[in-house]
Motif scaffolding. Sequence first.
Motif, PDB file in Angstrom:
ATOM      1  N   ARG A 257      23.636  90.159  65.548  1.00  0.00           N
ATOM      2  CA  ARG A 257      22.813  89.027  65.135  1.00  0.00           C
ATOM      3  C   ARG A 257      23.175  88.575  63.721  1.00  0.00           C
ATOM      4  O   ARG A 257      23.053  87.421  63.373  1.00  0.00           O
ATOM      5  CB  ARG A 257      21.348  89.444  65.225  1.00  0.00           C
ATOM      6  N   GLY A 258      23.611  89.520  62.887  1.00  0.00           N
ATOM      7  CA  GLY A 258      23.981  89.223  61.511  1.00  0.00           C
ATOM      8  C   GLY A 258      23.640  90.396  60.620  1.00  0.00           C
ATOM      9  O   GLY A 258      23.608  91.538  61.074  1.00  0.00           O
ATOM     10  N   VAL A 259      23.375  90.108  59.329  1.00  0.00           N
ATOM     11  CA  VAL A 259      23.013  91.144  58.378  1.00  0.00           C
ATOM     12  C   VAL A 259      21.738  90.743  57.660  1.00  0.00           C
ATOM     13  O   VAL A 259      21.408  89.561  57.565  1.00  0.00           O
ATOM     14  CB  VAL A 259      24.147  91.405  57.349  1.00  0.00           C
ATOM     15  N   ILE A 260      21.025  91.760  57.175  1.00  0.00           N
ATOM     16  CA  ILE A 260      19.825  91.525  56.376  1.00  0.00           C
ATOM     17  C   ILE A 260      19.970  92.255  55.053  1.00  0.00           C
ATOM     18  O   ILE A 260      20.762  93.187  54.934  1.00  0.00           O
ATOM     19  CB  ILE A 260      18.527  91.980  57.096  1.00  0.00           C
ATOM     20  N   ASN A 261      19.183  91.805  54.085  1.00  0.00           N
ATOM     21  CA  ASN A 261      19.115  92.477  52.804  1.00  0.00           C
ATOM     22  C   ASN A 261      17.893  93.383  52.862  1.00  0.00           C
ATOM     23  O   ASN A 261      16.764  92.911  52.929  1.00  0.00           O
ATOM     24  CB  ASN A 261      18.980  91.450  51.677  1.00  0.00           C
ATOM     25  N   LEU A 262      18.130  94.683  52.837  1.00  0.00           N
ATOM     26  CA  LEU A 262      17.038  95.647  52.879  1.00  0.00           C
ATOM     27  C   LEU A 262      17.027  96.403  51.557  1.00  0.00           C
ATOM     28  O   LEU A 262      17.834  97.311  51.354  1.00  0.00           O
ATOM     29  CB  LEU A 262      17.204  96.614  54.053  1.00  0.00           C
ATOM     30  N   ARG A 263      16.162  95.966  50.667  1.00  0.00           N
ATOM     31  CA  ARG A 263      16.043  96.587  49.350  1.00  0.00           C
ATOM     32  C   ARG A 263      17.403  96.726  48.660  1.00  0.00           C
ATOM     33  O   ARG A 263      17.753  97.762  48.119  1.00  0.00           O
ATOM     34  CB  ARG A 263      15.329  97.936  49.458  1.00  0.00           C
ATOM     35  N   GLY A 264      18.205  95.650  48.714  1.00  0.00           N
ATOM     36  CA  GLY A 264      19.494  95.622  48.041  1.00  0.00           C
ATOM     37  C   GLY A 264      20.663  96.125  48.858  1.00  0.00           C
ATOM     38  O   GLY A 264      21.808  96.036  48.423  1.00  0.00           O
ATOM     39  N   SER A 265      20.419  96.652  50.052  1.00  0.00           N
ATOM     40  CA  SER A 265      21.499  97.127  50.922  1.00  0.00           C
ATOM     41  C   SER A 265      21.728  96.139  52.056  1.00  0.00           C
ATOM     42  O   SER A 265      20.773  95.540  52.563  1.00  0.00           O
ATOM     43  CB  SER A 265      21.150  98.487  51.533  1.00  0.00           C
ATOM     44  N   VAL A 266      22.979  96.007  52.441  1.00  0.00           N
ATOM     45  CA  VAL A 266      23.319  95.139  53.570  1.00  0.00           C
ATOM     46  C   VAL A 266      23.220  95.969  54.841  1.00  0.00           C
ATOM     47  O   VAL A 266      23.860  97.009  54.959  1.00  0.00           O
ATOM     48  CB  VAL A 266      24.745  94.564  53.408  1.00  0.00           C
ATOM     49  N   VAL A 267      22.386  95.504  55.772  1.00  0.00           N
ATOM     50  CA  VAL A 267      22.163  96.236  57.015  1.00  0.00           C
ATOM     51  C   VAL A 267      22.492  95.324  58.196  1.00  0.00           C
ATOM     52  O   VAL A 267      21.900  94.253  58.331  1.00  0.00           O
ATOM     53  CB  VAL A 267      20.692  96.724  57.109  1.00  0.00           C
ATOM     54  N   PRO A 268      23.456  95.732  59.037  1.00  0.00           N
ATOM     55  CA  PRO A 268      23.756  94.949  60.239  1.00  0.00           C
ATOM     56  C   PRO A 268      22.576  94.992  61.207  1.00  0.00           C
ATOM     57  O   PRO A 268      21.877  96.001  61.318  1.00  0.00           O
ATOM     58  CB  PRO A 268      24.960  95.668  60.857  1.00  0.00           C
ATOM     59  N   VAL A 269      22.369  93.876  61.915  1.00  0.00           N
ATOM     60  CA  VAL A 269      21.290  93.790  62.906  1.00  0.00           C
ATOM     61  C   VAL A 269      21.913  93.495  64.265  1.00  0.00           C
ATOM     62  O   VAL A 269      22.637  92.515  64.426  1.00  0.00           O
ATOM     63  CB  VAL A 269      20.264  92.698  62.539  1.00  0.00           C
ATOM     64  N   ILE A 270      21.615  94.355  65.227  1.00  0.00           N
ATOM     65  CA  ILE A 270      22.099  94.226  66.589  1.00  0.00           C
ATOM     66  C   ILE A 270      21.005  93.596  67.435  1.00  0.00           C
ATOM     67  O   ILE A 270      19.857  94.029  67.396  1.00  0.00           O
ATOM     68  CB  ILE A 270      22.447  95.618  67.187  1.00  0.00           C
TER      69      ILE A 270
END
Length: 181
Positions: free
Chosen positions: A57-70
Amino acid sequence: MSKQTAGASRGDAADEVTQYLTFSVSDERLAMSIDAVKEIIETPQVTRVPMTPDYIRGVINLRGSVVPVIDLGARLGRGPLTLTKRSCVVLVEVQVGDEGHVLGMLVDEVKNILDIPREDVKPPPEFGSEIRTDFIEAMGRVDDVFIIILSVDHVLSVQELAALRQLSGEAEASGPEAAGE
């Protein structure tokens, strides 16, 4: 058998219960071990990354970390999920080699946490080599219904996880705006 022994046996069986987070994806009820779940968050702003498979789906910013979203619907062949008020992202930690990586899985709705006795957790069915079942850890029987228990570490292959790790690294190198801020 004495009453005391029978009670002890029942107590032992009750101790062999595992907790599973249940959620829905395209009107199908699925589960995963609660031990794999790090956090559940409302659907955040997701930044689409060009030239990635449809299920990413893309990436999110989680408290400064880049997290891929499936997108779990797309990943499981059910088509991309439509975001609703109940949609959310389940953050899990997956293992690639000896490293753990946080990954978000978009689901339609988180349902509840179930305690399923070990005797009601059955191995996945055998469909033959043509049908991929490696992402199924087990089948949990709740009343007279089976719930598919996903193997979080196998929902994506090692190669796909390595590609996601690279994607996270590229997004971090691009700066915070790449992660949706």
